[in-house]
Write an enzyme that holds these catalytic residues in place. Structure first.
Site, PDB file in Angstrom:
ATOM      1  N   LYS A 138       0.862  -1.183   0.000  1.00 30.10           N
ATOM      2  CA  LYS A 138       0.000   0.000   0.000  1.00 30.10           C
ATOM      3  C   LYS A 138       0.896   1.229   0.000  1.00 30.10           C
ATOM      4  CE  LYS A 138      -3.534   2.410   2.639  1.00 30.10           C
ATOM      5  NZ  LYS A 138      -4.477   2.338   3.757  1.00 30.10           N
ATOM      6  N   LYS A 140      -2.309  -1.428  -3.775  1.00 29.09           N
ATOM      7  CA  LYS A 140      -3.157  -0.241  -3.678  1.00 29.09           C
ATOM      8  C   LYS A 140      -2.325   1.016  -3.739  1.00 29.09           C
ATOM      9  CE  LYS A 140      -6.153   1.906  -0.330  1.00 29.09           C
ATOM     10  NZ  LYS A 140      -6.583   1.894   1.020  1.00 29.09           N
TER      11      LYS A 140
HETATM   12  C1  PBG Z   1      -6.870   3.649   5.661  1.00 24.63           C
HETATM   13  C2  PBG Z   1      -7.391   3.366   4.304  1.00 24.63           C
HETATM   14  C3  PBG Z   1      -7.301   4.261   3.246  1.00 24.63           C
HETATM   15  C4  PBG Z   1      -7.959   3.679   2.178  1.00 24.63           C
HETATM   16  C5  PBG Z   1      -8.434   2.429   2.590  1.00 24.63           C
HETATM   17  N1  PBG Z   1      -8.057   2.237   3.922  1.00 24.63           N
HETATM   18  C6  PBG Z   1      -6.760   5.629   3.145  1.00 24.63           C
HETATM   19  C7  PBG Z   1      -5.489   5.989   3.754  1.00 24.63           C
HETATM   20  O1  PBG Z   1      -4.573   5.172   3.893  1.00 24.63           O
HETATM   21  O2  PBG Z   1      -5.383   7.148   4.132  1.00 24.63           O
HETATM   22  C8  PBG Z   1      -8.094   4.365   0.855  1.00 24.63           C
HETATM   23  C9  PBG Z   1      -9.144   3.910  -0.047  1.00 24.63           C
HETATM   24  C10 PBG Z   1      -9.481   4.851  -1.140  1.00 24.63           C
HETATM   25  O3  PBG Z   1      -8.851   5.902  -1.357  1.00 24.63           O
HETATM   26  O4  PBG Z   1     -10.440   4.525  -1.825  1.00 24.63           O
HETATM   27  N2  PBG Z   1      -6.585   2.630   6.487  1.00 24.63           N
END
Ligand code: PBG
Length: 358
Positions: free
Chosen positions: A227, A281
């Site tokens: 991520k 992601k």
């Molecule tokens: C946070 C989380 C995020 C997303 C999913 N879980 C955002 C972040 O890390 O700030 C993002 C999903 C999206 O942008 O659609 N645990």
């Protein structure tokens, strides 16, 4: 063979063929133009369908849905046109539609009221929190629809971070303890898949042990293994109300966009710790990572077409700059082509409708 001969055979320059040995074998067995005409297989719709290498169906889609407190609510999110936050009763109804369209699972993200956000994120481990109530309601109404719960502290933390801040730094090991307790209350609520999105080191193994010791050995872990610290998460932070509270950025735990080898190390560790499935992601800007992970490890690899990707496509489509339906389906087949087992996408319901019509 000279590069000119190679070009005549339709195989491209020798240098690029050397770097792809599989392509070279195929090129050598093909007779070349004019006996080979690749356009022949593209001539009719039925023929294109017959030779398609990737297939997208509703079974490939996971629907990420936002939750809010209240009853009968469908609150629009300005930066994600067409996406709403659902109260528990409303998500049960909407999930019924997702299920009837053939979508296998829903992933839940709560908007927690500001007064319940604290520095220790204690609401995350409250068995009566929004996500647990929704998971219970969904499993009792739709037992055969998968429920995926995010494990991370950002919706519950008054600092907006995925973990616990100690002296301004997200403390890894202290956070992992809380994540294990969060995973347990979610498993207890009936969640089928625990999806840690926090990027702490060692959390997959710790969560696996915690689940197993509590008798939840059948609960899957889908880890957000690679991520990235991404600006494409902007609209999501509007949706769950973390943008206003987030202090700084998440670069000390989420990955640097410059890195690809490091993604393989992350995935390798998560598999060794017991992940059943992994995720990359964001999605479209990181399809190279999806392909590498899939080739290297071969386990079910998912990708998340995140909020900013949704906003770009929807925003342009609403202005008439892009063809909404075609761009949605093209963006999703790209994930399959890259090797993804499935895609988390805010288009899930819209895409499933389109796929079922065609
Ligand atoms: C946070 C989380 C995020 C997303 C999913 N879980 C955002 C972040 O890390 O700030 C993002 C999903 C999206 O942008 O659609 N645990």
């Amino acid at each position: 063979m000279t590069s000119r001969q190679a070009a005549i055979r339709g195989a491209g320059p020798v240098s690029s063929r050397r770097s792809t040995p599989r392509g070279e074998t195929r090129a050598q067995t093909a007779p070349g133009f004019p006996r080979t005409r690749l356009r022949r297989n593209r001539r009719e719709p039925w023929l294109r369908r017959l030779v398609a290498e990737s297939v997208l169906t509703a079974s490939d889609l996971i629907w990420p849905a936002f939750l809010c407190e209240g009853v009968g609510k469908r609150d629009p999110i300005a930066s994600m046109p067409g996406v709403v936050r659902y109260s528990v009763d409303a998500i049960v109804e909407a999930a019924g539609e997702a299920k009837s369209l053939g979508i296998p699972a829903v992933a839940l993200f709560p908007e927690v009221p500001a007064e319940r956000k604290t520095p220790d994120a204690r609401e995350a481990v409250n068995p009566e929190n929004l996500i647990c109530r929704a998971a219970r309601a969904l499993k009792s109404a739709h037992p055969d629809l998968g429920v995926i719960c995010d494990v991370a502290l950002d919706p519950f933390n008054s600092d907006g971070h995925d973990g616990i801040l100690i002296d301004g730094y997200v403390d890894n090991d202290r956070t992992v303890e809380v994540l294990c307790r969060q995973a347990l209350v979610q498993a207890e609520a009936g969640c089928d898949v625990i999806a840690p999105s926090d990027m702490m080191d060692g959390r997959v193994g710790a969560i696996r042990d915690a689940l197993d010791q509590a008798g939840y050995d059948r609960v899957c872990i889908m880890s957000y293994a690679a991520k990235y610290a991404s600006a494409f998460y902007g609209p999501f932070r509007d949706a769950i109300g973390t943008k206003a509270v987030l202090k700084g950025d998440k670069k000390t735990y989420q990955m640097d966009a410059a890195n690809s080898d490091e993604a393989l190390r992350e995935v390798g560790l998560d598999i060794a710790e017991g992940a059943d499935m992994v995720m990359v992601k964001p999605g479209m800007p990181y399809l190279d990572i999806v392909r590498r992970v899939r080739d290297e490890f071969g386990l079910p690899t998912f990708a998340y077409q995140v909020s900013g990707e949704y906003a770009m496509i929807k925003g342009a489509a609403q202005r008439g700059w892009l063809d909404n339906d075609r761009v949605i389906l093209e963006s999703l087949i790209a994930f399959k082509r890259a090797g993804a087992a499935g895609v988390l996408t805010y288009f899930a319901i819209e895409a499933a409708r389109l796929l079922n019509e065609s």
